[in-house]
Design an enzyme around this catalytic site. Structure first.
Site, short mmCIF file in Angstrom:
data_model
loop_
_atom_site.label_atom_id
_atom_site.label_comp_id
_atom_site.label_asym_id
_atom_site.label_seq_id
_atom_site.Cartn_x
_atom_site.Cartn_y
_atom_site.Cartn_z
N HIS A 203 0.79 -1.24 0.00
CA HIS A 203 0.00 0.00 0.00
C HIS A 203 0.82 1.28 0.00
CE1 HIS A 203 0.90 -0.08 4.32
NE2 HIS A 203 0.58 1.19 4.33
C1 UD1 Z 1 -2.39 5.85 5.63
C2 UD1 Z 1 -1.11 6.43 6.20
C3 UD1 Z 1 0.01 5.43 6.06
C4 UD1 Z 1 -0.36 4.09 6.67
C5 UD1 Z 1 -1.69 3.61 6.11
C6 UD1 Z 1 -2.09 2.40 6.88
C7 UD1 Z 1 -0.93 8.87 5.92
C8 UD1 Z 1 -0.27 9.95 5.15
N1 UD1 Z 1 -0.71 7.63 5.45
O1 UD1 Z 1 -2.18 5.65 4.24
O2 UD1 Z 1 1.17 5.91 6.74
O3 UD1 Z 1 0.65 3.15 6.38
O4 UD1 Z 1 -2.68 4.64 6.28
O5 UD1 Z 1 -3.10 1.67 6.32
O6 UD1 Z 1 -1.60 9.13 6.89
N2 UD1 Z 1 -9.54 4.62 1.54
C9 UD1 Z 1 -10.70 3.90 1.51
N3 UD1 Z 1 -11.27 3.53 2.68
C10 UD1 Z 1 -10.75 3.83 3.89
C11 UD1 Z 1 -9.56 4.58 3.91
C12 UD1 Z 1 -8.98 4.97 2.75
O7 UD1 Z 1 -11.23 3.60 0.44
O8 UD1 Z 1 -11.31 3.44 4.93
C13 UD1 Z 1 -8.89 4.99 0.26
C14 UD1 Z 1 -9.29 6.38 -0.26
O9 UD1 Z 1 -9.35 6.31 -1.64
C15 UD1 Z 1 -8.09 7.22 0.16
C16 UD1 Z 1 -6.94 6.24 0.06
O10 UD1 Z 1 -7.48 4.99 0.45
O11 UD1 Z 1 -7.91 8.34 -0.67
C17 UD1 Z 1 -5.76 6.60 0.93
O12 UD1 Z 1 -6.17 6.79 2.30
P1 UD1 Z 1 -5.30 7.72 3.28
O13 UD1 Z 1 -5.83 7.61 4.65
O14 UD1 Z 1 -5.18 9.08 2.70
O15 UD1 Z 1 -3.87 7.11 3.23
P2 UD1 Z 1 -3.39 5.59 3.25
O16 UD1 Z 1 -2.79 5.26 1.91
O17 UD1 Z 1 -4.49 4.74 3.75
N1 UDP Z 2 -3.61 -5.47 9.35
C1 UDP Z 2 -4.84 -6.11 9.44
N2 UDP Z 2 -5.42 -6.56 8.29
C2 UDP Z 2 -4.84 -6.44 7.07
C3 UDP Z 2 -3.58 -5.78 6.99
C4 UDP Z 2 -3.00 -5.29 8.15
O1 UDP Z 2 -5.37 -6.29 10.52
O2 UDP Z 2 -5.42 -6.89 6.06
C5 UDP Z 2 -3.02 -4.92 10.60
C6 UDP Z 2 -1.63 -5.44 10.97
O3 UDP Z 2 -1.60 -5.59 12.38
C7 UDP Z 2 -0.72 -4.31 10.55
C8 UDP Z 2 -1.60 -3.11 10.84
O4 UDP Z 2 -2.90 -3.52 10.45
O5 UDP Z 2 0.48 -4.24 11.26
C9 UDP Z 2 -1.22 -1.82 10.14
O6 UDP Z 2 -1.12 -2.09 8.82
P1 UDP Z 2 -0.78 -1.13 7.62
O7 UDP Z 2 0.12 -1.94 6.76
O8 UDP Z 2 -2.05 -0.64 7.04
O9 UDP Z 2 -0.04 0.16 8.21
P2 UDP Z 2 1.49 0.57 8.42
O10 UDP Z 2 2.00 -0.22 9.55
O11 UDP Z 2 2.22 0.31 7.13
O12 UDP Z 2 1.42 2.02 8.69
#
Ligand code: UD1
Ligand code: UDP
Length: 368
Positions: A203
């Site tokens: 991601h």
């Molecule tokens: C965010 C964090 C990242 C973390 C990740 C964990 C920031 C800058 N990034 O990235 O550090 O590793 O979360 O998972 O805060 N979206 C959905 N449903 C949701 C949430 C998001 O569809 O519930 C989609 C939307 O299109 C959104 C995109 O995911 O624009 C990105 O979501 P966002 O929270 O901006 O950043 P992440 O890539 O999830």
């Molecule tokens: N995780 C989960 N389901 C998934 C993927 C991740 O429960 O399908 C959990 C897992 O404990 C992981 C945490 O969510 O360490 C955070 O994951 P993510 O990779 O989204 O965030 P990051 O640690 O890269 O910020």
């Protein structure tokens, strides 16, 4: 006296759970805010059902947007919350935009900030998380670190030594608290894979946003499926790009929705190996002893390489490293044996350590 916990994105929830529980044990009044940065059931609600987390006192419903739009909306919502509730301390977790926004708002309101998971550095300012970490640490009065290298980073940036506390890893508290509930066979059955499988998660913007880079990832995931079935719980970021590139068009690649914590950790526990670009997964695989191939040029968690199972790979080196790890894993009599050495203090007690430091700090500052 009220402490305010700020959560909002998936990795925040397993980090906050043990801290909130330990502070509750000490009788501290707390409010839990969910910013709404993540909002899908599988990115948010499922953690409240499965982990030892109270219901949030408020959900700010901020949702998605560009960095500026999202951070601005977070700051506006959090300012109202902090002005209304006047907390004595704001506690923030990790490196997401909700963390950054809360630290800035609290600092401008002269409310002290505690940062859980301070001092990690990838030294890669193209990662939004690195910006978030540096700013949050610069604004925090209490810096709770998960590994000794983080102490050195904070000291080099001029942080007061007295504010830095090596406490272990609350993400690992959650894992160790839940490990007896993990059920590899049930999780395998729910996604339809046999006993020999690899877990993948992808991601990072640097991997999934650009279709040309993402196409290389699709190719290496398909390649990996030559060794064993691959389960890929696909994060919503990059879903459309990876699906358009045919990530699921391979009979041995199972693309599924993001998994709940228990199913996800169960699958990781029983996996031959994990391919990832996640931060948390690098730590969890280290504690479970599962080989972790991290598709990134750097990591802010080098302790998972020096004291764990992690190695950094590229799309060119992944296949060789994976084949080696999978062969070694297949030769093991029991895959579920935990490693005997893990990073210092990753022992399941970070939450109580943090809680006791916070209570002493509150006593000193406010004479609670
Ligand atoms: C965010 C964090 C990242 C973390 C990740 C964990 C920031 C800058 N990034 O990235 O550090 O590793 O979360 O998972 O805060 N979206 C959905 N449903 C949701 C949430 C998001 O569809 O519930 C989609 C939307 O299109 C959104 C995109 O995911 O624009 C990105 O979501 P966002 O929270 O901006 O950043 P992440 O890539 O999830
Ligand atoms: N995780 C989960 N389901 C998934 C993927 C991740 O429960 O399908 C959990 C897992 O404990 C992981 C945490 O969510 O360490 C955070 O994951 P993510 O990779 O989204 O965030 P990051 O640690 O890269 O910020």
């Amino acid at each position: 006296m009220t402490l305010l916990h700020i959560t909002g994105a998936r990795p925040n929830f397993p980090k906050a759970a043990p801290v909130i529980a330990a502070l509750a044990e000490l009788g501290v009044r707390q409010r839990l805010i969910h910013t709404g940065q993540h909002y899908d059931d599988r990115m948010s609600e499922v953690f409240f059902r499965e982990l030892n987390l109270p219901r949030p006192d408020a959900n700010l419903g901020v949702g998605s947007g560009s960095h500026a739009q999202q951070t601005a909306a977070l700051m506006i919502g959090l300012e109202t919350e902090m002005v209304t509730t006047s907390p004595e301390l704001v506690i923030v977790y990790g490196d997401v935009n909700s963390t950054l926004a809360a630290a800035i708002v609290a600092a401008k309101l002269n409310i002290p900030v505690a940062h859980v998971e301070a001092g990690l550095r990838s030294f890669d300012m193209t990662m939004p998380e690195e910006v978030n970490r540096r700013v949050t640490d610069a604004l925090s009065q209490l810096l709770f670190v998960t590994s000794p290298d983080a102490i050195a980073h904070l000291a080099a940036e001029g942080a007061d030594q007295e504010s830095i506390h090596l406490v272990g890893n609350p993400m690992i508290d959650t894992l160790l608290a839940q490990v007896s509930r993990l059920d590899v066979d049930r999780a395998r059955a729910s996604v339809g894979v046999g006993e020999d499988y690899i877990v993948a998660t992808l991601h990072r913007p640097g991997n999934v946003d650009d279709p040309q880079i993402a196409a290389d990832l699709v190719a290496v995931v398909h390649d990996a499926a030559g060794l064993a079935e691959v389960v890929l719980p696909l994060h919503p970021r990059g879903r459309s790009t990876l699906e358009a590139l045919g990530i699921g068009d391979h009979p041995r690649v199972h693309v599924v929705e993001p998994l709940g914590y228990l199913d996800f950790m169960s699958l990781v526990r029983g996996a031959l190996a994990v391919i990832t670009d996640s931060g948390g997964v690098q730590e969890e695989t280290t504690v479970l002893g599962v080989p972790c191939l991290t598709l990134r040029p750097n990591t802010e968690r080098p302790i998972t390489i020096s004291h764990g199972t992690n190695q950094l790979v590229t799309t060119h080196t992944l296949a060789g490293a994976l084949a080696e790890q999978v062969a070694a894993r297949r030769a093991m009599p029991d895959r579920l044996v935990s490693p005997t050495t893990v990073p210092p203090l990753w022992d399941g007690h970070a939450g109580p350590r943090i809680a006791s430091i916070i209570v002493n700090w509150l006593d000193d500052r406010y004479g609670r």
